[in-house]
Design an enzyme around this catalytic site. Structure first.
Site, PDB file in Angstrom:
ATOM      1  N   GLU A  95       0.862  -1.190   0.000  1.00 36.86           N
ATOM      2  CA  GLU A  95       0.000   0.000   0.000  1.00 36.86           C
ATOM      3  C   GLU A  95       0.894   1.234   0.000  1.00 36.86           C
ATOM      4  OE1 GLU A  95      -3.290   0.890  -0.241  1.00 36.86           O
ATOM      5  OE2 GLU A  95      -2.384   2.884  -0.118  1.00 36.86           O
ATOM      6  N   ALA A 130     -20.846   3.937   3.034  1.00 37.20           N
ATOM      7  CA  ALA A 130     -21.050   2.850   3.992  1.00 37.20           C
ATOM      8  C   ALA A 130     -22.242   1.970   3.651  1.00 37.20           C
ATOM      9  CB  ALA A 130     -21.203   3.393   5.419  1.00 37.20           C
ATOM     10  N   HIS A 147     -25.101  -2.018  -1.004  1.00 37.65           N
ATOM     11  CA  HIS A 147     -26.214  -1.985  -1.953  1.00 37.65           C
ATOM     12  C   HIS A 147     -26.705  -3.389  -2.247  1.00 37.65           C
ATOM     13  CE1 HIS A 147     -25.375   2.217  -2.789  1.00 37.65           C
ATOM     14  NE2 HIS A 147     -24.101   1.908  -2.913  1.00 37.65           N
ATOM     15  N   VAL A 195       4.319   0.694  -5.321  1.00 38.02           N
ATOM     16  CA  VAL A 195       4.888  -0.212  -6.322  1.00 38.02           C
ATOM     17  C   VAL A 195       5.468   0.646  -7.441  1.00 38.02           C
ATOM     18  CG1 VAL A 195       4.278  -1.904  -8.108  1.00 38.02           C
ATOM     19  CG2 VAL A 195       3.397  -2.144  -5.764  1.00 38.02           C
ATOM     20  N   ILE A 199     -13.204  -0.962  -9.975  1.00 44.65           N
ATOM     21  CA  ILE A 199     -14.091  -1.248  -8.836  1.00 44.65           C
ATOM     22  C   ILE A 199     -14.579   0.079  -8.254  1.00 44.65           C
ATOM     23  CG2 ILE A 199     -14.392  -2.500  -6.674  1.00 44.65           C
ATOM     24  CD1 ILE A 199     -13.564  -4.305  -9.009  1.00 44.65           C
ATOM     25  N   SER A 244     -18.336   2.109  -6.937  1.00 39.86           N
ATOM     26  CA  SER A 244     -19.560   1.682  -6.286  1.00 39.86           C
ATOM     27  C   SER A 244     -20.301   0.762  -7.243  1.00 39.86           C
ATOM     28  CB  SER A 244     -20.420   2.895  -5.956  1.00 39.86           C
ATOM     29  OG  SER A 244     -21.633   2.468  -5.415  1.00 39.86           O
ATOM     30  N   CYS A 264     -11.712  12.424  23.784  1.00 36.48           N
ATOM     31  CA  CYS A 264     -12.645  13.019  22.816  1.00 36.48           C
ATOM     32  C   CYS A 264     -14.011  13.021  23.469  1.00 36.48           C
ATOM     33  CB  CYS A 264     -12.669  12.209  21.523  1.00 36.48           C
ATOM     34  SG  CYS A 264     -14.061  12.564  20.441  1.00 36.48           S
ATOM     35  N   CYS A 295     -16.861  14.424  22.394  1.00 37.08           N
ATOM     36  CA  CYS A 295     -18.033  14.260  21.525  1.00 37.08           C
ATOM     37  C   CYS A 295     -18.371  12.786  21.332  1.00 37.08           C
ATOM     38  CB  CYS A 295     -17.814  14.903  20.162  1.00 37.08           C
ATOM     39  SG  CYS A 295     -17.398  16.644  20.205  1.00 37.08           S
ATOM     40  N   CYS A 325     -10.053  17.311  20.993  1.00 34.33           N
ATOM     41  CA  CYS A 325      -9.210  16.125  21.161  1.00 34.33           C
ATOM     42  C   CYS A 325      -7.932  16.172  20.343  1.00 34.33           C
ATOM     43  CB  CYS A 325      -9.990  14.863  20.821  1.00 34.33           C
ATOM     44  SG  CYS A 325     -10.422  14.755  19.074  1.00 34.33           S
TER      45      CYS A 325
END
Lengths: 423, 124, 518
Positions: free
Chosen positions: C45, C60, C63, C204, C372, C374, C437, C439, C479
């Site tokens: 990566e 998120a 489908h 790469v 690739i 959605s 944090c 919140c 935070c």
């Protein structure tokens, strides 16, 4: 089972409001005062406000933020106020039961006889004003930058553009300049500066930092770190004018675009909030819509001067003392109705006619030579002349109890308006 | 011929807009001041503008890495930058009490720089 | 179990069975599936974290496949992927919820030019009867189960704030929610638990091909020998393919922007995922909608804008206006000032608008998993299933390993725990008593755990994705400095070296007084 603490009052937050409220409650006569602070020390935001200009009303001299806090911290140190540092209140119920957590006590409940909310405010972020562009490092709110520079010892940038002319933004323009950074300009979407005049003078004029009114940031460049921003003039509807857009190179965009009262706990406790201030609706002793829960300082509304925050906290401290000692408030709430050129008032309701009430308010529009006038049933009960009123600066007007009670029992509402003075 | 100088009073939240009329380097008149302090302020701004210095110095062994400091009284406005630069080289040792002198006679102004808060030693 | 990826000097293994390029959801899903058969898997990566590209910036949504063109590979893998999801996430210790989607037919469902000549009764019949039936029969054809017509009154009962212009609804119960980066992190960690190695910050630079056969991969930290390369490089897949002498497709980036809203303010406003049916439109996206995240924040979006730059994750004023225009119609009086974040991701479509999955004929051992976009998140289980089939053909052992560990553990976050669990957590680790944090109620221990995770968080964004610190309404105002400090301490670096998102994204330019001293 752990023993549940049942203090006379539990105060959430130990910034200027919480400190003054704790001392006021203590001095009024409450024995068991618990002061809960999430940070490692007392003072809230004050320790990072190292500039001077605090305390001119209460101490009749001008102090730095840390100095102002120190005076209260020293007084707290001489009392038996139970200070809980590094402690976060997780929950508050309408019956005033709260749940808190820290590393030494773990998770614990507190069942105080009364509560004072003094959580202060948080800063509005870039997303709340929807600045288009990338999301790189180097976009920072002014208060966060202030903490890094003045407390943590870290410089968040070198070449700054500042959006918003709120007080913290102005103060930080000077501060980063003094620390070796450079501010290309302060851009303000409104036609008027958002902060106090003295800050415009001492923080911008003194350092030749240009203030661009009716301008905004229209795009943030830089995928990993800010590379620059686009700025543009805005029209009367605050819409950017495309043809005026230009690029400014910088590594940091600092935002001073407003504060929002921090009321997550208030909501959990079911407290009624004022949609204009964003804080609880309070009466003259700073009691919220929930019996025995008081609020003061920036959690109620954003004050311009810390002195006023402390004053509101003193009222809340006395209020908590009265409440714990059985002096429940009267069922009748007289609404203070904001009239001409009045954005909001604090308190929003008056219940007792037996004591002096200080009404704080902000105007909607800047005006010269005005009279603020409070009336009941068409009859004026208080009046104050002002040479100049501006939205960023709060105005205080005092109501005398004898004038209020003279207005009679059938009083339904109190009106406040700001009008040009005659002549 | 009188020259006009504009100032904004910073002594109280009222922020009076002041106009100082100058004649041959001397103050002829100050307009717009709500009080005596404002009039005096405009005269000072014209003759000898002064500012408080507020900044930080590095501190060793303290609960926090920086100590906020201030000048005991104001110093000439033109010297503020120099004062802050001089203070950049200062490193003090914790503990410090509010009011402790951190740097005497900053940039030969006769004004001392003092601590703006207590800063205890780091607990561990 | 400290990560191998943390040490930038860590050497690559000399030889492995399989190299996967790209640690997005696709690459990590394939890696995890591959470790069922072999431990010798390496994921490379270029960014400092997994899920740091397109995978971190989608909506998120898992489908069902209803929006995909019938007969495409994308459609088939989407439907299959959705059906495999429960099994796919089993043992990963992440949340997946089938919350369904309510599709609303409105007068805008058909373009104006198609309907303006229609007599009113005809129009009414088409909108309220024909369109829902068409959608349902189309869905059945694709193999999507459980589609149901929702009467107008029922639409309002489910979603009282939806536009009064709503005519009828269609409910698709297969729609699910999964946090895309938590899923990707979980898949990567599950792969590592089962022997794979994930190298971050490792771009790469070349693919070595000899006599038409893959021989290995060149990277910034050296060469790694392998006979199989899976190209899951997202928007850069065409460039990786080019390195292997494999052409035939081009990725043209398409941006999608989304606005995220405060949880408390919008939870009552919209209760589930809702979209407006828009047919015969020219825009190449499923049209988006109003979708909650698993945590309950509402999202509006995404847009679909063709862009030049594969790294253009900006959001324009025009996109913001478009989002509001579209969703104001569906949800009038939406509390727009409650926006807390806006983000944008770059989709990786080919011009054919379909997935490109298969072993290359030109270069033996090179497998493309490209194009690739959605519904890549929804299709991931089926994509990895298909790729494993290809890998078997290329010689990866067919027999599942006996010692494959089916469970990926992770430390529970403070905010996820019950009161009783929280009490225990603080007792056993006092750093759980320090909430950094406010919140999202993230504790110091949560942050430390993220930093020492199997795939470690090394940046403030990395911590945010694992713990939600900085994801709430104050967006890190409170935070930020606390998280930076913990990162510096735990990574053994100076606070000035802490970054938001890896190289070139420093949060600080220096420490106090450095600028003054020159």
């Amino acid at each position: 089972m752990k023993k549940v603490r049942k203090p006379d009052v539990a105060i959430v937050g130990a910034g200027p409001a919480g400190l003054a409220a704790a001392l006021s409650a203590k001095e009024a006569g409450l024995r068991d005062v618990m002061l809960i602070e999430r940070d490692i020390e007392l003072g809230g935001i004050l320790p990072q406000c190292i500039h001077d200009g605090f305390g001119s009303i209460i101490f009749k001299e001008t102090l730095t933020g840390p100095d102002y806090a120190q005076r209260y911290i020293n007084r707290v140190g001489k009392t038996n106020i139970d200070v809980k540092l590094n402690t976060l209140v997780l929950d508050l119920k309408p019956n005033k039961t709260m749940t808190a957590v820290n590393s030494t006590d773990g998770i614990f409940d507190v069942e105080p006889k009364s509560v004072i909310l003094a959580m202060g405010s948080r800063e509005r972020t870039r997303h709340q004003i929807l600045i288009p562009g990338f999301r790189p490092a180097g976009v920072i709110t002014a208060g966060a930058a202030q903490r890094y520079i003045n407390i943590e010892g870290l410089m968040p940038g070198k070449e700054f553009v500042i959006l918003g002319s709120g007080d913290i933004g102005l103060i930080m323009a000077r501060r980063v300049t003094l620390e070796g950074g450079h501010v290309t300009g302060v851009f303000e979407v409104a036609g008027e500066p958002g902060g106090l005049t003295r800050n415009v003078v001492q923080c911008l004029h003194d350092y030749d930092i240009p203030l661009h009114l009716s301008h905004t940031v229209t795009f943030i460049h830089g995928r990993k770190r800010v590379q620059g921003v686009n700025v543009a003039r805005v029209d009367e509807n605050m819409k950017p004018l495309k043809e005026t857009e230009k690029f400014i190179e910088c590594d940091t965009l600092m935002l001073s675009v407003g504060l929002i009262p921090e009321n997550e706990l208030s909501k959990k406790a079911g407290i009624e909030l004022d949609p204009v201030t964003g804080g609880p609706i309070v009466d003259e002793r700073m009691e919220t819509s929930v019996d025995g829960i008081f609020a003061c300082g920036n959690v109620v509304s954003i004050y311009d001067l810390v002195d006023y925050v402390s004053r509101s906290a003193e009222a809340a401290g006395v209020g908590a003392f009265e409440y714990v000692n059985g002096k429940k408030r009267s069922g009748r709430a007289i609404k203070v109705v904001p009239g001409n050129n009045v954005k909001f008032t604090v308190p929003q309701v008056v219940r007792s006619l037996e004591r002096p009430v200080s009404l704080y308010f902000r105007v909607e529009e800047p005006r010269l030579k005005v009279v603020a006038s409070v009336s009941v049933n068409g009859e004026e009960v208080a009046r104050k002349k002002e040479r100049k009123v501006r939205p960023p600066e709060m105005v205080k007007i005092d109501l005398k109890p004898e004038r209020l009670s003279a207005a009679g029992e059938e009083m339904k509402e109190i009106q406040l308006e700001v009008a040009p003075s005659e002549k | 011929m009188k020259n006009k100088h504009q100032y904004v009073c910073i002594n109280c939240p009222l922020s009076c807009s002041l106009e100082l009329l100058e004649e041959k380097g001397e103050v002829a008149e100050v307009q717009g001041a709500e009080c005596k302090i404002g009039k005096k302020y405009a005269e000072e701004e014209f003759k000898n503008p002064r500012r408080m210095v507020t900044t930080t110095v590095l501190i060793e062994g303290g609960e926090l890495p920086l100590l906020p400091v201030r000048s005991k009284s104001s110093i000439p406005k033109a010297l503020v930058g120099e004062a802050v630069k001089a203070l950049a080289d200062v490193v003090v040792k914790a503990p410090v009490k509010s009011g402790d002198i951190i740097y005497p006679n900053i940039v030969d102004t006769g004004v001392d720089i003092v601590a703006s808060r207590d800063l205890p030693k780091a607990s561990s | 179990m400290k990560s191998k990826a943390r040490n930038p000097m860590e050497k690559l293994p000399k030889k492995v069975d399989l190299v996967i390029v790209g640690a997005g959801v696709t690459g990590c899903a394939i890696a995890r599936e591959a470790t069922r058969y072999t431990k010798n898997v390496v994921v490379l990566e270029k960014e400092c974290d997994v899920a740091d590209g397109t995978s971190k910036a989608n909506n998120a949504e898992v489908h069902s496949g209803i929006g995909e063109k019938f007969g495409t590979l994308k459609q088939k893998l989407n439907v299959r992927g959705n059906q495999l999801y429960d099994q796919f996430v089993e043992g990963l210790n992440i949340d997946f919820k089938r919350h369904g989607l309510l599709m609303v037919v409105t007068p805008r469902t058909l373009p104006e030019d198609m309907t303006h000549n229609m007599p009113e009764p005809v129009k009414k019949f088409i909108f309220s009867k024909i369109i829902p039936l068409l959608i349902i029969s189309n869905g059945k054809l694709k193999g999507i189960p459980g589609l149901k017509i929702v009467k107008r009154e029922e639409v309002f009962r489910r979603e009282p704030n939806v536009t009064k212009e709503a005519i009828v609804g269609i409910h698709d119960p297969s729609y699910g929610l999964v946090c895309p980066y938590k899923l990707t992190i979980a898949l990567a960690e599950h792969a590592v638990i089962n022997g794979a190695k994930v190298f971050l910050n490792t771009p790469v630079t070349g693919v070595r091909v000899e006599n038409g056969m893959v021989k290995g991969v060149e990277t910034n930290r050296g060469f790694i020998e392998t006979e199989i390369v899976v190209n899951a490089a997202g928007v850069f897949a065409d460039e990786i393919a080019e390195m292997a002498g494999v052409g035939g497709f081009e990725i043209h980036p398409r941006k999608g922007a989304t606005l995220l809203f405060d949880r408390e303010a919008t939870q009552e406003y919209v209760s589930g995922s809702v979209s407006e049916v828009r047919l015969f439109r020219k825009v190449k996206s499923k049209g988006g909608g109003a979708m909650p995240t698993l945590e309950g924040n509402l999202q509006l979006g995404p847009t679909a804008i063709e862009v030049e730059d594969k790294l253009d994750t900006s959001i324009s004023a025009g996109e913001i206006a478009e989002i509001f225009e579209r969703f104001y119609y569906l949800f009038p009086n939406f509390p727009r000032k409650e926006v807390i974040s806006a983000f944008s991701g770059v989709r990786a479509p080919t011009y054919e608008e379909d997935f490109v999955i298969g072993a290359s004929d030109a270069t033996h051992g090179f497998v493309n998993v490209a194009g690739i976009q959605s519904p890549g998140l929804a299709s991931a289980p089926a994509i990895s299933e298909m790729v494993i089939g290809i890998l078997h053909d290329l010689g990866i052992p067919l027999k599942e390993r006996d010692n494959f560990n089916p469970v990926r553990q992770r430390p529970k976050l403070f905010a996820e725990a019950t009161r009783e669990e929280q009490e225990k957590m603080v007792k056993s680790n006092p750093r759980h008593g320090h909430v950094v944090c406010r919140c999202e109620q993230v504790t110091e221990a949560d942050v430390v755990n993220a930093i020492h995770g199997i795939i470690p968080a090394t940046t403030t964004d990395g911590v945010k994705r694992r713990t939600r610190a900085g994801m709430g309404r104050c967006q890190g105002g409170f935070c930020g400095n606390r998280v930076s400090k913990i990162l510096a301490a735990e990574l053994g670096i100076s606070p000035t070296e802490v970054t938001k998102d890896g190289e070139s994204s420093p949060l600080f330019v220096g420490s106090a007084k450095e600028l003054l001293k020159g």
